[in-house]
Design a protein around this motif. Structure first.
Motif: not given
Length: 543
Positions: A317, A333, A337, A343, A355, A372-373, A375, A406, A412, A414
């Motif tokens: 991260e 993260y 995950y 994901f 995303g 929500k992913r 970029s 978040y 990335e 999220l």
């Protein structure tokens, strides 16, 4: 008279035992009563060692009692049978001293016998003399020219001297094929010898074979010879050896002998083991299995390290000092995950402009969430945006779905919010959802159901389209406040969809570059089947 009386007593003892002819067997020599001289000795585990690797001396071992070899009445030699297991170990694998011999002689110890090529049997002056009364079977490992030896690895029958009556290369005849199979006397391998004399036929047979292979049908040596003139009435039986300059150890593992009968067979499993020569032989498990196990462990260790490194990179991260103040607003993260099962596509709720949205369940709290992913390739504005996200997360309103927090990982980002049970189970992006209705010419379907019929269709359409224009991904493409006022006052018409240069997929819409709105319900965001209220969805985050 005393000597004859002793013989008579010996015969009477044999008769009382149910056998008038003497015989014996040694399955090893731990409790043997042999008479030893010179270098001969018994080892701790029961081997008879005639010579060792230290000195050039004779070694003799004889049965302690004389044995009657001739018939008193006619003077003919009795038949006899003997067998023994031996092994020869030289210091150097291909260079050995002189060999060893089974011997029948009138005296124990063979006084005056010389070492080296004389095998501890004879000397320079008496070799070949008929007065010796010596019979021997030699296992010779040196080629001696003065005795006309055939090679340096042979078996011979000797009578009163070392010029053999008959000899042959060491080996045995295969019972199946009849072929002669060679054997190497100095191989340190156990071998067995059989010596048989038939007093009726006046025939001597000698056989040699590998250990445990059994006596061959065809003997290696066969000699017609009457031993009556060689033997005296009473003789001693035993072994003789002398290594010569190339020091060698000669071993006898077992010995069996019988007059007028067949020598008793050994209990081969009871014979003593030879001493280990050189480094201990490694088993196949150690020789093959251990390297494979070591390699496997190394590969496993390397694989484990690689896995840990990959796992660390997978869950790496971006965490900067300024984020510490946000505390619980930031998720790990790794937690997201596992919450979304990596994901996985099966957890996908919908795809938005910038995303994808995944369903997940936090393992610690069992809270159902939407992740929500999106970029964000540039770090510019990241701090301000995170601050804005966190601020929104602190808002509480019945018409707002709470933004939980978040997570940042490399490029990335999220966003996490809970999934409310009062909403349908499928999720989508708000801006794309509204744009989908505009694109199909039914933008009024995106209205809040709570409005009912109390609205002006033209004004509602204007507001919805204007909201989408203000959510354009390019700031320059967004209308200014002056233009917005002109649109609202109808001083200037709204541009048509075809004039905006917007992809029909709606992917150009976002409240700011790289960040689009969050999610609302329904997996088919391009159609009018959505019935949820915009007020019940999360704020898009646009200005």
């Amino acid at each position: 008279m005393l000597f004859k009386l002793a013989i008579l007593v010996s015969l009477l003892i044999s008769l009382a035992a149910g056998d008038e002819y003497p015989g014996f067997i040694y399955n090893g020599f731990k409790s043997a009563n042999l008479v030893l001289d010179g270098m001969a000795q018994f080892t701790a585990n029961g081997l008879l060692q005639l010579t060792n690797e230290t000195k050039t001396l004779n070694g003799h071992a004889f049965y302690p009692e004389p044995i009657t070899f001739k018939n008193y009445s006619n003077g003919r030699a009795f038949s006899f049978s003997t067998t023994f297991v031996f092994a020869i170990h030289p210091v150097y694998p291909t260079l050995a001293g002189h060999g060893m011999a089974f011997v029948i002689a009138p005296t124990r110890g063979l006084p005056g016998a010389r070492p080296s090529q004389y095998l501890g049997l004879f000397n320079e002056s008496n070799n070949g003399n008929a007065s010796n009364h010596v019979f021997a079977v030699e296992l010779d490992t040196v080629l001696t020219g003065e005795f006309f030896d055939i090679n340096d690895n042979h078996v011979g029958i000797d009578v009163n001297g070392l010029h053999s009556e008959i000899s042959a290369p060491a080996g045995y005849y295969d019972d199946q094929t009849g072929d002669l199979k060679n054997l190497t006397l100095i191989s340190n391998q156990r071998m067995q010898v059989w010596v048989d004399y038939n007093g009726e036929k006046k025939e001597i047979n000698v056989s040699l074979a590998p250990f445990k292979s059994g006596k061959p049908i065809t003997p290696l040596l066969s000699l017609s010879r009457d031993l009556s003139s060689v033997f005296k009435t009473n003789m001693f039986v035993g072994f003789s050896s002398s290594p010569g300059s190339m020091l060698t150890s000669h071993y006898v593992l077992g010995w069996s002998f019988k007059i007028n009968g067949q020598a008793q067979e050994f209990l081969l499993s009871q014979l003593p083991k030879l001493p280990r020569i050189g480094p201990k032989e490694r088993s196949m498990l150690l020789a093959v299995g251990l390297p494979l196990i070591s390699i496997s462990l190394m590969l496993a260790a390397v694989t484990g390290v690689v896995h840990l490194v990959q796992r660390k990179r997978r869950f790496a991260e971006v965490l900067e000092d300024w984020e510490l103040e946000y505390g619980p607003q930031r998720f790990k993260y790794k937690d997201l995950y596992f919450a979304t099962k990596g994901f996985r596509e099966t957890e996908l709720l919908g795809s938005g402009g910038f995303g994808r949205v995944y369903r997940g369940v936090l393992h610690n709290s069992k809270l159902e969430i939407a992740v929500k992913r999106i970029s964000h390739e540039s770090r510019q504005g990241m701090r301000e945006f995170v601050a804005e996200i966190v601020s929104i997360g602190h808002l509480r309103h019945r018409n707002l779905v709470q933004l939980l927090g978040y997570c940042r990982r490399k490029g990335e980002l999220l966003l996490v919010r809970p999934i409310e049970r009062r909403a349908p189970t499928q999720e989508m992006v708000l801006v794309d959802w509204v744009f989908g209705f505009w694109n199909t010419g039914a933008i009024l379907e995106a209205k809040d159901p709570k409005l009912g019929t109390d609205f002006v269709a033209e004004e509602l359409e204007l507001v919805l389209k204007l909201g989408l224009l203000c959510s354009h991904s390019e700031p320059a493409a967004r209308p200014s406040m002056r233009q917005v006022v002109q649109y609202l006052e109808k001083d200037s018409p709204l541009p048509e969809l075809s004039d905006l240069g917007i992809s029909t997929s709606g992917l150009a819409f976002a409240h700011r570059k790289d960040f689009d709105g969050f999610v609302i319900t329904n997996s088919s965001y391009m159609g009018p089947r959505v019935s949820t209220s915009i007020a019940d969805s999360i704020l898009s985050g646009g200005r």
